[in-house]
Write an enzyme that holds these catalytic residues in place. Structure first.
Site, PDB file in Angstrom:
ATOM      1  N   LYS A  29       0.865  -1.289  -0.075  1.00 16.03           N
ATOM      2  CA  LYS A  29       0.139   0.129   0.189  1.00 16.03           C
ATOM      3  C   LYS A  29       0.897   1.364   0.046  1.00 16.03           C
ATOM      4  CE  LYS A  29      -3.955   0.602   2.471  1.00 16.03           C
ATOM      5  NZ  LYS A  29      -4.738   0.238   3.586  1.00 16.03           N
TER       6      LYS A  29
HETATM    7  C1  E4P Z   1      -8.236   0.828   4.133  1.00 14.23           C
HETATM    8  O1  E4P Z   1      -7.432   0.291   3.244  1.00 14.23           O
HETATM    9  C2  E4P Z   1      -8.179   1.976   4.950  1.00 14.23           C
HETATM   10  O2  E4P Z   1      -6.518   2.166   5.346  1.00 14.23           O
HETATM   11  C3  E4P Z   1      -8.886   2.292   6.072  1.00 14.23           C
HETATM   12  O3  E4P Z   1      -9.961   1.859   5.625  1.00 14.23           O
HETATM   13  C4  E4P Z   1      -8.872   3.512   6.713  1.00 14.23           C
HETATM   14  O4  E4P Z   1     -10.007   3.921   7.756  1.00 14.23           O
HETATM   15  P1  E4P Z   1      -9.905   5.187   8.296  1.00 14.23           P
HETATM   16  O5  E4P Z   1     -10.237   6.226   7.442  1.00 14.23           O
HETATM   17  O6  E4P Z   1     -10.966   4.662   9.417  1.00 14.23           O
HETATM   18  O7  E4P Z   1      -8.649   5.464   9.200  1.00 14.23           O
END
Ligand code: E4P
Length: 223
Positions: A92
């Site tokens: 990522k």
């Molecule tokens: C998923 O890949 C994201 O990293 C995650 O859903 C982010 O969630 P948040 O915005 O609640 O931190």
């Protein structure tokens, strides 16, 4: 339509894998920081061990934890070295001008990339054109910023479909079960969901009512 587990919690991951619905797992540095302090690589390996134990070959996203492009590349290389034996590993990388270069470099090396923290159509378009396998739109945070997440997902889906862009659209940052249907209806390929929502998603008071009625009626019939 695919649901991913948005967690690094081993118990929650195992609970989900036992139930057959997960089509992937996403983690991020904050999600990992919620777990008991441990060796990062060992924890990711435990997730991979669970995937193998339950015979899943599904995307696992592991996020870099640096803002420096050179360090991002180095961390991605370390991820591949440590976890590359798991064929469905995705690194990522958050969206950004310098990060586009990181995405391109990793894709040129055959490393799958999930581009994270996208809040707009333009961000999604740019990282998809840079070659990201997944484009992660942060639904809740888009809404926090005053924009309409459903409209953005709809735009991204429509344009990607029109131009045959292969990147899959992940919706993350889900804040309520209602976001799930909204995101899929808007065209998300994948919604990644925190485990705290799963029981709510499969529960309904009228379901409990009718199931109890069935059992009661049948027991009365038998007696
Ligand atoms: C998923 O890949 C994201 O990293 C995650 O859903 C982010 O969630 P948040 O915005 O609640 O931190």
């Amino acid at each position: 339509m695919k649901i991913f587990l948005d967690t690094a919690n081993l118990e929650d991951i195992e609970d989900g894998l036992r139930r057959g619905f997960p089509r992937g797992i996403t983690t991020n540095p904050s999600i990992l920081s919620k777990e008991r302090k441990t060796d990062f690589s060992a924890h990711i390996q435990k997730i991979i061990d669970l995937l193998i134990k339950y015979d899943y070959d599904i995307p696992l996203s592991v996020e870099v934890f640096s803002a420096d492009p050179k360090e991002m590349i180095a961390q991605a290389e370390q991820f591949v070295h440590s976890f590359g034996h798991y064929s469905n590993l995705n690194v990522k990388i958050p969206i950004g001008w310098n990060e586009l270069q990181v995405i391109r470099e990793l894709r040129n090396r055959g490393v799958n990339v999930n581009c994270a923290a996208c809040m707009s159509f333009n961000q999604a378009a740019m990282d998809a054109l840079a070659g990201a396998n997944f484009v992660s739109l942060f639904y809740g945070r888009i809404r926090d910023g005053g924009d309409n997440p459903e409209q953005i997902v709809r735009q991204v889906h429509a344009v990607f479909k029109e131009w045959n862009i292969p990147s899959e659209i992940i919706v993350g940052s889900v804040r309520q079960p209602g976001d799930v249907a909204e995101a899929f209806q808007a065209g998300a390929d994948i919604v990644t969901i925190q485990p705290k929502f799963f029981k709510q998603m499969v529960s309904h008071p009228k379901t409990d009512e009718v199931v109890n009625q069935f059992i009661t009626d049948f027991k009365n019939w038998l007696s």
